[in-house]
Design a protein around this motif. Structure first.
Motif, short mmCIF file in Angstrom:
data_model
loop_
_atom_site.label_atom_id
_atom_site.label_comp_id
_atom_site.label_asym_id
_atom_site.label_seq_id
_atom_site.Cartn_x
_atom_site.Cartn_y
_atom_site.Cartn_z
N TYR A 12 0.81 -1.19 0.00
CA TYR A 12 0.00 0.00 0.00
C TYR A 12 0.86 1.26 0.00
O TYR A 12 0.54 2.26 -0.67
CB TYR A 12 -0.94 0.00 1.21
CG TYR A 12 -2.02 1.05 1.07
CD1 TYR A 12 -3.03 0.90 0.13
CD2 TYR A 12 -1.98 2.20 1.83
CE1 TYR A 12 -3.98 1.85 -0.03
CE2 TYR A 12 -2.94 3.17 1.69
CZ TYR A 12 -3.95 3.00 0.75
OH TYR A 12 -4.90 3.96 0.59
N LEU A 13 1.99 1.22 0.72
CA LEU A 13 2.90 2.36 0.68
C LEU A 13 3.45 2.56 -0.73
O LEU A 13 3.66 3.69 -1.18
CB LEU A 13 4.05 2.15 1.66
CG LEU A 13 3.71 2.27 3.15
CD1 LEU A 13 4.92 1.90 3.99
CD2 LEU A 13 3.22 3.66 3.50
N TRP A 14 3.69 1.46 -1.43
CA TRP A 14 4.15 1.53 -2.82
C TRP A 14 3.08 2.18 -3.70
O TRP A 14 3.39 3.04 -4.55
CB TRP A 14 4.48 0.13 -3.30
CG TRP A 14 4.79 0.00 -4.76
CD1 TRP A 14 5.84 0.56 -5.43
CD2 TRP A 14 4.05 -0.75 -5.73
NE1 TRP A 14 5.80 0.20 -6.75
CE2 TRP A 14 4.72 -0.61 -6.97
CE3 TRP A 14 2.91 -1.54 -5.68
CZ2 TRP A 14 4.25 -1.20 -8.12
CZ3 TRP A 14 2.46 -2.15 -6.83
CH2 TRP A 14 3.12 -1.98 -8.04
N GLN A 15 1.81 1.82 -3.49
CA GLN A 15 0.74 2.44 -4.25
C GLN A 15 0.65 3.94 -3.97
O GLN A 15 0.46 4.75 -4.88
CB GLN A 15 -0.59 1.75 -3.93
CG GLN A 15 -0.67 0.31 -4.42
CD GLN A 15 -1.89 -0.42 -3.90
OE1 GLN A 15 -2.54 0.03 -2.96
NE2 GLN A 15 -2.19 -1.57 -4.49
N LEU A 16 0.82 4.30 -2.71
CA LEU A 16 0.79 5.72 -2.37
C LEU A 16 1.97 6.47 -2.97
O LEU A 16 1.86 7.63 -3.35
CB LEU A 16 0.79 5.89 -0.85
CG LEU A 16 -0.52 5.55 -0.13
CD1 LEU A 16 -0.33 5.61 1.37
CD2 LEU A 16 -1.64 6.49 -0.56
N SER A 17 3.13 5.80 -3.05
CA SER A 17 4.31 6.47 -3.60
C SER A 17 4.11 6.82 -5.07
O SER A 17 4.74 7.76 -5.58
CB SER A 17 5.55 5.59 -3.43
OG SER A 17 5.53 4.47 -4.31
N LYS A 18 3.25 6.08 -5.75
CA LYS A 18 2.95 6.42 -7.15
C LYS A 18 2.25 7.78 -7.24
O LYS A 18 2.38 8.48 -8.25
CB LYS A 18 2.05 5.35 -7.77
CG LYS A 18 2.72 3.99 -7.94
CD LYS A 18 1.73 3.01 -8.57
CE LYS A 18 2.35 1.65 -8.79
NZ LYS A 18 1.39 0.69 -9.38
N VAL A 19 1.53 8.13 -6.18
CA VAL A 19 0.80 9.39 -6.15
C VAL A 19 1.63 10.49 -5.51
O VAL A 19 1.70 11.61 -6.02
CB VAL A 19 -0.54 9.22 -5.38
CG1 VAL A 19 -1.29 10.53 -5.33
CG2 VAL A 19 -1.38 8.12 -6.01
N TYR A 20 2.30 10.16 -4.39
CA TYR A 20 2.97 11.18 -3.60
C TYR A 20 4.47 11.24 -3.82
O TYR A 20 5.15 12.08 -3.25
CB TYR A 20 2.68 10.95 -2.12
CG TYR A 20 1.24 11.18 -1.77
CD1 TYR A 20 0.76 12.47 -1.54
CD2 TYR A 20 0.36 10.12 -1.70
CE1 TYR A 20 -0.56 12.68 -1.23
CE2 TYR A 20 -0.97 10.32 -1.39
CZ TYR A 20 -1.43 11.60 -1.16
OH TYR A 20 -2.75 11.81 -0.87
N GLY A 21 5.01 10.33 -4.61
CA GLY A 21 6.43 10.39 -4.90
C GLY A 21 7.26 9.45 -4.06
O GLY A 21 6.79 8.87 -3.09
N PRO A 22 8.55 9.29 -4.40
CA PRO A 22 9.43 8.32 -3.73
C PRO A 22 9.90 8.74 -2.36
O PRO A 22 10.59 7.98 -1.69
CB PRO A 22 10.60 8.19 -4.70
CG PRO A 22 10.68 9.53 -5.36
CD PRO A 22 9.26 9.99 -5.50
N LEU A 23 9.57 9.95 -1.94
CA LEU A 23 9.96 10.44 -0.62
C LEU A 23 8.70 10.99 0.05
O LEU A 23 8.29 12.11 -0.22
CB LEU A 23 11.02 11.52 -0.75
CG LEU A 23 11.86 11.86 0.49
CD1 LEU A 23 12.69 10.67 0.92
CD2 LEU A 23 12.75 13.05 0.21
N MET A 24 8.07 10.17 0.88
CA MET A 24 6.81 10.57 1.52
C MET A 24 7.06 10.97 2.96
O MET A 24 7.69 10.23 3.73
CB MET A 24 5.79 9.43 1.47
CG MET A 24 5.26 9.12 0.10
SD MET A 24 3.79 8.08 0.16
CE MET A 24 4.43 6.60 0.91
N SER A 25 6.52 12.11 3.33
CA SER A 25 6.63 12.61 4.69
C SER A 25 5.31 12.42 5.41
O SER A 25 4.27 12.84 4.92
CB SER A 25 7.02 14.09 4.68
OG SER A 25 6.95 14.63 5.98
N LEU A 26 5.37 11.73 6.55
CA LEU A 26 4.18 11.51 7.36
C LEU A 26 4.50 11.94 8.78
O LEU A 26 5.62 12.32 9.09
CB LEU A 26 3.77 10.03 7.36
CG LEU A 26 3.51 9.33 6.02
CD1 LEU A 26 4.79 8.75 5.47
CD2 LEU A 26 2.49 8.23 6.21
#
Length: 612
Positions: A159-173
Motif C-alpha cells: 500500500y505504501l508503494w501504491q501511495l508512492s505512485k501518487v505522492y512520490g518516492p519520498l513521503m513525509s508523514l
C-alpha cells in the motif's frame, strides 16, 4: 486526486452493525477514490454502548461535512465521557465485561490511529501533498493507511508503494509525535543509506524492540553509539566473518542432507510435501545448531518452545504501542493487553536464553558446544577485550538478533523461490535443474563448492530477493540531525523506512518489473550487499545486515539441493494460477498459505541409502 477520505475502516474495525452508514470504495490503478455516504444520525438513546455508536456516527458525519476542522479532542471526548460513567457504566462494569473492554479498546485503537493530529498547530486529520521542485512530498496520516490496509487486506509495503505512485518516492508523514519518512526508490535509498548514512544511522527505540533487545544492547535495534559500533565490530570479526561462516559449512550441509532424506521418504510413500513447514524446520534447526549446538527433534517440547517464542517475538516487533507515538495515552497499551503480552514474551525469552548460557557456563558441558556463537561471546566476555563491560544481557540481546533475523528470512526466501519456479516449470524450473544436474553430476549432495559453478541458480536467488525480499520494509532508521534530501529538509529524530519491496518493482530500474525473470541477472552485475540500491535485501551502509553471507550461503545450498534431488509437481487439482502470493503480517514476508508440492526422487535416493 482532490482528497483522501479513509474513514470507513472505523466501522469495519469495530465489527459493528451501523445501518445508517453506507460506505462504498473503489480502487483504480492503485489510486484511492473513496466515496463516503452518510446520513445525519438520530439523537442519543438506549444503552451506553448504543450511545457511543451514535456518537461515532455523528463524528463521521462531522468529518464528512468539515474534514479539515475535526480534531482529536472530539474523538477523545466521546470515549472519555463513556469511560467517566456518563452513560451508566462504571469502571467495574467495564473492567469485568470483556466485550465492553474490547469495544472501548477497538474504538480508541481505530480512532486514535486515524485521528491523532500530526500537524499540531492546525490539528487536522490529513494534509494534502505539496509539490516542491517537481518532486512530491506527500503528507498523509499513517493511521488511516493502517485502517485501510486492515480492511482491504493489502500488505503495508504494497500500500505504501501504491501511495508512492501518487505522492512520490519520498513521503513525509507524522505518526503521533514522530515525523516519519518512507523511501520508495533506489535513488532516494542511495541518498539515505550512502550519501547521508551517518545522519541516518540510528534506530528508534520503540517499546517492542527496546524490551526484547534488553534496552538496546543488541546490533539490529540499538541506537547509534560507540558501544553499538564495537558490538558490530564483534559481529563482523568474530561471529560472521568468512572464516566463521565457513566453519559452519558442515552444519549447513548436514541439515540439508537431513531435509532431503525427509522429503525423499515422503516422495517414496506418495505423500504431499508441505514445503513451507519443511523449510521452517530446516532453518530453525540450523540456527539452533549454529548458535548453541543443539538439535531438537521434530516432536521435541523444546523445539515447540523455541518455535512459539519466535512467533511471539515477531508479533511483538510489529505490534503497535501507543506509548511509542503518543506517550500521554500510553495507558492504552495496558488496556488492550499489548503491554502484558510483550512482558510475557520478554520473560519467556530471558528464561530460554539464560538456560542456554548456564549450560555453556557449566564446566562439564559437552565439547560439541565449543565454537558456537554463545561460546564465542562468553570467551570475549572473559577476556575483557572490549572497551565496555560486556554483560550477559549483551550476549542475550545478540542471540535475540540471531534468532529473529536468521530463522524466518532464510525459509521465506527459499519458499518464495520454489513458489515462483512452480509457476514457470517449463521455462525456469527445468532450466535450473538442467544446469545443476549437468554441473554437479552424480553426487550425494550439492555442496557449497558446486554453487560457484551455477550462475543461473544465483540469478534465481537474486530475482527472488528482488520480487520477494524477506524484509519488505527495512528495520526503521532514525535521523541524528537535520539534513537536506533532494532539496527537502528532513527533521532530526525522524523515523525512516525504506520500502525494499517497492525498490525491487520500480519500472525505472527494472524491465517488466512484475515478472519473475532470472535471465535479467545473467547479463548485468547487480550487487546485493548494499552497493546497488535497487536491490538491497540485506540493507546497506552502517546498518546493513552483518550476517548476510551466512544467510545467502544457506539459501543457495538449500535451494540447489531441492532442485537437484527431486522433480516437483503441483498436487492433483491445483493449477499454476492457484499459487497465491498472500503474506503473513510480521517483519518477515512469509507466505500465508503453505506451499504444498508433490515430489519424485531423482538423486535423493543416494542420500537416503548412504545415510549422510
Amino acid at each position: 486526486m482532490s482528497s483522501i477520505r479513509v474513514v470507513f475502516g472505523i466501522a469495519a474495525g469495530l465489527n459493528l452493525e451501523i445501518e445508517q452508514l453506507d460506505v462504498k470504495t473503489a480502487f483504480l490503478h492503485g489510486d484511492l477514490e473513496e466515496e463516503i455516504y452518510m446520513e445525519q444520525p438520530e439523537g442519543l438513546k438506549g444503552s451506553g454502548k448504543e450511545n457511543l455508536v451514535c456518537r461515532l456516527k455523528k463524528s463521521l458525519y462531522e468529518l464528512k461535512q468539515a474534514p479539515r476542522q475535526l480534531d482529536i479532542t472530539h474523538a477523545f471526548g466521546v470515549v472519555s465521557r463513556y469511560l467517566s460513567n456518563s452513560d451508566g457504566y462504571t469502571d467495574a462494569n467495564i473492567a469485568g465485561d470483556l466485550d465492553n473492554r474490547k469495544f472501548i479498546s477497538g474504538y480508541l485503537m481505530i480512532f486514535v490511529r486515524g485521528a491523532v493530529s500530526w500537524q499540531s498547530k492546525k490539528q487536522v486529520w490529513w494534509n494534502f501533498p505539496n509539490e516542491l521542485d517537481g518532486e512530491i512530498v506527500g503528507e498523509i496520516c499513517p493511521g488511516l493507511i493502517l485502517i485501510l490496509c486492515a480492511c482491504i487486506g493489502t500488505p503495508f509495503p504494497t500500500y505504501l508503494w501504491q501511495l508512492s505512485k501518487v505522492y512520490g518516492p519520498l513521503m513525509s508523514l507524522k505518526l503521533g509525535s514522530f515525523p516519519l519518512l518512507v523511501v520508495s526508490s533506489a535513488r532516494m535509498a542511495e541518498e539515505v543509506v550512502k550519501n547521508h548514512d551517518s545522519t541516518f544511522s540510528s534506530r528508534p527505540l520503540l517499546l517492542g524492540s527496546r524490551m526484547l533487545s534488553y534496552n538496546g544492547l543488541d546490533i539490529a535495534f540499538s541506537p547509534y553509539s560507540e558501544q553499538w559500533r564495537e558490538l558490530r565490530k564483534i559481529s563482523v570479526l568474530h561471529l560472521y566473518s568468512n572464516r566463521r561462516v565457513q566453519s559452519f559449512r558442515g552444519t549447513r550441509e548436514d541439515e540439508v542432507s537431513r531435509m532431503i532424506r525427509t522429503i525423499s521418504k515422503e516422495a517414496s510413500s506418495s505423500q504431499v510435501t508441505n514445503l513451507s513447514k519443511t523449510l521452517l524446520s530446516l532453518t530453525s534447526t540450523l540456527i539452533c545448531r549454529i548458535a548453541f549446538r543443539k538439535r531438537y527433534d521434530e516432536e521435541d517440547q523444546q523445539r515447540r518452545r523455541f518455535h512459539d517464542l519466535l512467533q511471539e517475538m515477531q508479533a511483538a516487533f510489529v505490534g503497535f504501542f501507543f506509548s511509542d507515538y503518543i506517550p500521554s495515552i500510553g495507558w492504552l497499551d495496558s488496556l488492550n493487553g499489548m503491554r502484558s503480552r510483550l512482558e510475557r514474551t520478554c520473560s519467556k525469552l530471558d528464561s530460554f536464553l539464560q538456560e542456554l548460557i548456564n549450560e555453556h557456563l557449566n564446566p562439564n558441558r559437552p565439547e560439541s558446544m565449543n565454537g558456537d556463537i554463545i561460546d564465542i561471546m562468553l570467551q570475549l566476555r572473559q577476556e575483557q577485550s572490549t572497551s565496555f563491560d560486556l554483560t550477559l544481557d549483551h550476549i542475550n540481546a545478540m542471540l535475540m538478533d540471531v534468532f529473529s533475523a536468521g530463522s524466518d528470512t532464510i525459509a521465506a526466501t527459499i519458499m518464495w523461490a520454489m513458489a515462483a519456479l512452480m509457476k514457470s516449470p517449463e521455462a525456469i524450473l527445468k532450466k535450473a535443474q538442467a544446469e545443476i544436474r549437468g554441473a554437479v553430476g552424480n553426487k550425494d549432495i550439492v555442496n557449497e563448492d558446486d554453487i560457484q559453478k551455477l550462475p543461473y541458480l544465483k540469478a534465481i536467488v537474486k530475482e527472488t530477493f528482488r520480487l520477494y525480499p524477506p524484509a519488505p520494509l527495512s528495520v526503521p532508521r532514525q535521523t541524528l540531525a537535520n539534513c537536506i534530501i533532494n532539496g527537502h529538509e528532513i527533521q532530526s529524530n525522524s523515523i525512516v523506512y525504506t520500502n525494499v519491496w517497492a525498490n525491487g518493482r520500480d519500472p525505472k530500474d527494472w524491465e517488466n518489473p512484475n515478472e519473475f525473470l532470472p535471465e535479467r541477472f545473467l547479463n548485468i552485475s547487480v550487487d546485493m550487499k548494499g552497493k546497488d540500491f535497487q536491490l538491497i535485501p540485506f540493507g546497506a551502509g552502517r546498518r546493513g545486515c552483518p550476517g548476510y553471507s551466512l544467510g545467502l550461503a544457506m539459501v543457495e545450498v538449500g535451494l540447489a539441493n531441492l532442485l537437484y534431488s527431486f522433480d516437483w509437481e503441483l498436487p492433483s487439482g491445483i493449477k499454476k494460477k492457484d499459487i497465491d502470493t498472500e503474506v503473513l503480517p510480521g517483519l518477515t514476508m512469509l507466505k500465508k498459505n503453505d506451499l504444498l508440492l508433490v515430489t519424485k526422487n531423482v538423486y535423493a535416493q543416494q542420500v537416503s541409502s548412504s545415510g549422510i
